[in-house]
Write an enzyme that holds these catalytic residues in place. Sequence first.
Site, PDB file in Angstrom:
ATOM      1  N   GLY A 112      60.559  -9.398  78.396  1.00  0.00           N
ATOM      2  CA  GLY A 112      61.547  -8.642  79.178  1.00  0.00           C
ATOM      3  C   GLY A 112      62.347  -9.583  80.054  1.00  0.00           C
ATOM      4  O   GLY A 112      62.380 -10.787  79.826  1.00  0.00           O
ATOM      5  N   HIS A 165      96.470  -1.210  54.056  1.00  0.00           N
ATOM      6  CA  HIS A 165      97.036  -1.418  55.398  1.00  0.00           C
ATOM      7  C   HIS A 165      96.735  -2.811  55.936  1.00  0.00           C
ATOM      8  O   HIS A 165      96.779  -3.022  57.140  1.00  0.00           O
ATOM      9  CB  HIS A 165      96.503  -0.349  56.362  1.00  0.00           C
ATOM     10  CG  HIS A 165      96.844   1.045  55.936  1.00  0.00           C
ATOM     11  ND1 HIS A 165      98.145   1.506  55.903  1.00  0.00           N
ATOM     12  CD2 HIS A 165      96.070   2.059  55.475  1.00  0.00           C
ATOM     13  CE1 HIS A 165      98.151   2.758  55.460  1.00  0.00           C
ATOM     14  NE2 HIS A 165      96.898   3.114  55.190  1.00  0.00           N
ATOM     15  N   GLN A 222      65.370   1.545  64.441  1.00  0.00           N
ATOM     16  CA  GLN A 222      64.142   1.210  63.718  1.00  0.00           C
ATOM     17  C   GLN A 222      63.041   0.837  64.702  1.00  0.00           C
ATOM     18  O   GLN A 222      61.952   1.398  64.681  1.00  0.00           O
ATOM     19  CB  GLN A 222      64.434   0.066  62.743  1.00  0.00           C
ATOM     20  CG  GLN A 222      63.342  -0.278  61.756  1.00  0.00           C
ATOM     21  CD  GLN A 222      62.185  -1.044  62.342  1.00  0.00           C
ATOM     22  OE1 GLN A 222      61.025  -0.633  62.164  1.00  0.00           O
ATOM     23  NE2 GLN A 222      62.427  -2.120  63.047  1.00  0.00           N
ATOM     24  N   SER A 223      63.350  -0.116  65.580  1.00  0.00           N
ATOM     25  CA  SER A 223      62.329  -0.633  66.496  1.00  0.00           C
ATOM     26  C   SER A 223      62.071   0.296  67.665  1.00  0.00           C
ATOM     27  O   SER A 223      60.984   0.297  68.241  1.00  0.00           O
ATOM     28  CB  SER A 223      62.776  -1.978  67.051  1.00  0.00           C
ATOM     29  OG  SER A 223      63.978  -1.813  67.800  1.00  0.00           O
TER      30      SER A 223
HETATM   31  C1  F6R Z   1      70.223  -5.627  60.416  1.00  0.00           C
HETATM   32  C2  F6R Z   1      69.395  -5.437  61.576  1.00  0.00           C
HETATM   33  C3  F6R Z   1      70.053  -5.176  62.876  1.00  0.00           C
HETATM   34  C4  F6R Z   1      69.392  -3.951  63.518  1.00  0.00           C
HETATM   35  C5  F6R Z   1      69.945  -3.703  64.926  1.00  0.00           C
HETATM   36  C6  F6R Z   1      69.372  -2.443  65.534  1.00  0.00           C
HETATM   37  O1  F6R Z   1      69.439  -5.863  59.288  1.00  0.00           O
HETATM   38  O2  F6R Z   1      68.202  -5.482  61.479  1.00  0.00           O
HETATM   39  O3  F6R Z   1      71.412  -4.961  62.731  1.00  0.00           O
HETATM   40  O4  F6R Z   1      69.631  -2.853  62.692  1.00  0.00           O
HETATM   41  O5  F6R Z   1      69.631  -4.786  65.744  1.00  0.00           O
HETATM   42  O6  F6R Z   1      67.993  -2.490  65.554  1.00  0.00           O
HETATM   43  P1  F6R Z   1      67.118  -1.184  65.722  1.00  0.00           P
HETATM   44  O7  F6R Z   1      67.294  -0.361  64.525  1.00  0.00           O
HETATM   45  O8  F6R Z   1      65.721  -1.691  65.884  1.00  0.00           O
HETATM   46  O9  F6R Z   1      67.631  -0.510  66.957  1.00  0.00           O
END
Ligand code: F6R
Length: 677
Positions: free
Chosen positions: A135, A571, A416-417
Amino acid sequence: MCGIFAYLNYNVGRERRYVLEVLLNGLRRLEYRGYDSAGIAIDSDLTLEAQNENGKCKPYHSSSPLVFRQEGKIESLVTSVYSEVDKLDLDLEKLFLVHAGIAHTRWATHGVPAPKNSHPQSSGEFDEFLVVHNGIITNYEVLKQTLVRQGFKFESDTDTEVIPKLAKFVFDQARDGEGGVTFSQVVMEVMRQLEGAYALIFKSPHYPNELIACKRGSTLILGVNELGGETSRHLFHDVKALTANEKPKELFFSSDLCAIVEHTKNYAAIEDNEIVHIKDGSVSILRFDNEKEMPASVQRALSVLEMEVEQIKKGDFDHFMKKEIHEQPGSLTTSMRGRLKNGIVGLGGLKDHMRTIRRSRRIIFIGCGTSYHAALAARPIMEELTDVPVTMEIASDMLDRKALIFKEDTAVFVSQSGETADTLHALEYALENGALCLGVTNTVGSTLARKTHCGVHINAGCEIGVASTKAYTPQLVWDKRLTLAIGSDKLSTLAKREAIIAGLTKLPEQVRDVLKLDGEMKVLAQSLIDEQSLLMFGRGNNYATALEGALKVKEVALMHSEGMLAGEMKHGPLALVDEHLPIIVIATQDDSFSKQQSVIQQLHARKGRLIVMCSKGDASLVCPDGRSRVIEVPQVADCLQPIINIIPLQLLAYHLTVLRGYDVDQPRNLAKSVTTQ
Ligand code: F6R
């Protein structure tokens, strides 16, 4: 980004070598998050370093900690640890009945990657307090000035160093006063002074064999492995049951479930402002409140981790990215399991809020990178099947503009995370503005999962490759399920809804089919390895596919690539077209097909070097003169087509990267979860 890890064995003999390996392996599991240096701290032998080089005696009776820090890869830390161990003639077979070790992977923010800036950061001489931190401490400069005035000497450029020094300051002050001070009292006082986001683990020879972890913002997981008996799950269904429990056990802290899954499936996600104290084999959780003198004790249930060890190993694959691309049929199946029964779309996590969502003034999708693309792919079908306007926001841009958001809005956060700083700040902003906030994440216990009003886990399984692949397609599926769940049941949309539900169940098989294009994509990659640039044109449902395909190519293959709206071609981008620049045009069957045919003709007329993705059997329609390269994919319902179409592009990015000789799983400069703004 930074990762923290700790291992404490209690009432079970572990050799020093074993402890070292658990810590180093913990770091290997955190490696995928992105890092540029690493470090660990373990105990030395009692007799070691009773005095320092100035002849000063150490201010405690227990053994001094040994701190190892290195820039670069984990393996260079491993080498330096073992060579240092040799130099110190440290007994690797020495058995510890209890031992507390901490470890860290660092992603440089304050100060260059260097041993002095790596963690554990220390209070100074004799390492009276050691801290690993994930952090950012925002008020570190003020704290540093105060501590310098108190005589502390700083050795690093990090924000973290104020933390162990503050701990020593608090400890010394309390010791000079009356009576003793407990480890948790020290940490609580430190927390009172800190501003910013953090998950911290403290180790101190003043409190041998104890560990303290606390958090505000960043993720912190406690893992519990009780040894010697199958009954363990029943014995500690909550953390309180671990109090004064003499049974042999192993306890772990981690910023990530991936680092504990090979040791235990019993875990607790620690909440903001909680302090976890491990002492004499017991675990206590205290809730810190700035307003209150005394912390409240917290009871926390342990959860069972639904993740298999295989997910964090490469198995027969050379790289995680390849493994994860090929895992998509399975991740789609798991993601849909139990949620699509007899054509009924169940989304338990949302059911109490469905009325509010349906009555929203608008639905705003918010995310970054791949997650933003997943959200973008949801827009066409959501606009078609619901009566709610849909808008899109890239999280950082939303914050930069302070975009308007109202309490009648539903804000859908895709990550994702579940730990992306931009997305989490946008979430805070939406919460402040009173919107209903819904989270879509792949990470159980993540900040996004905890801070949104409601949401769903996509259950794609652990994703280790920095480039998101196997989480993307379940994110796309999830969007369709949300659309079906909130969409009106008008007769006019019935056929479409039924087609989507039928299509969803067949998807894993069709994805398996597209994966057979692997060899073909390798050949295509071979023909593109020396190119400077690669364009991708899509529209409608597949605008997001073009953006996502191009993102994959640029982030792993380190080749310039742009995804573009095909409708925008005339364009401006048309000026780039010549016989050299490779262009992928996505022209699978849907409402935009004839428009894409026209785009192809215009590109042909300018001698464009085309690679056309089309539905099986359409090669002659998209490429009548046989001059372009064609990628044929199975045709599915239009809104599901992006799930199929992205697979060849993921494979192409993978092969391009390997052939160009770059690191597939950890592309330069990138981190898996981007926890800084
Ligand atoms: C592309 C990639 C990044 C994440 C972005 C958001 O392959 O991994 O563009 O998609 O940093 O991450 P999350 O989904 O964890 O919020």
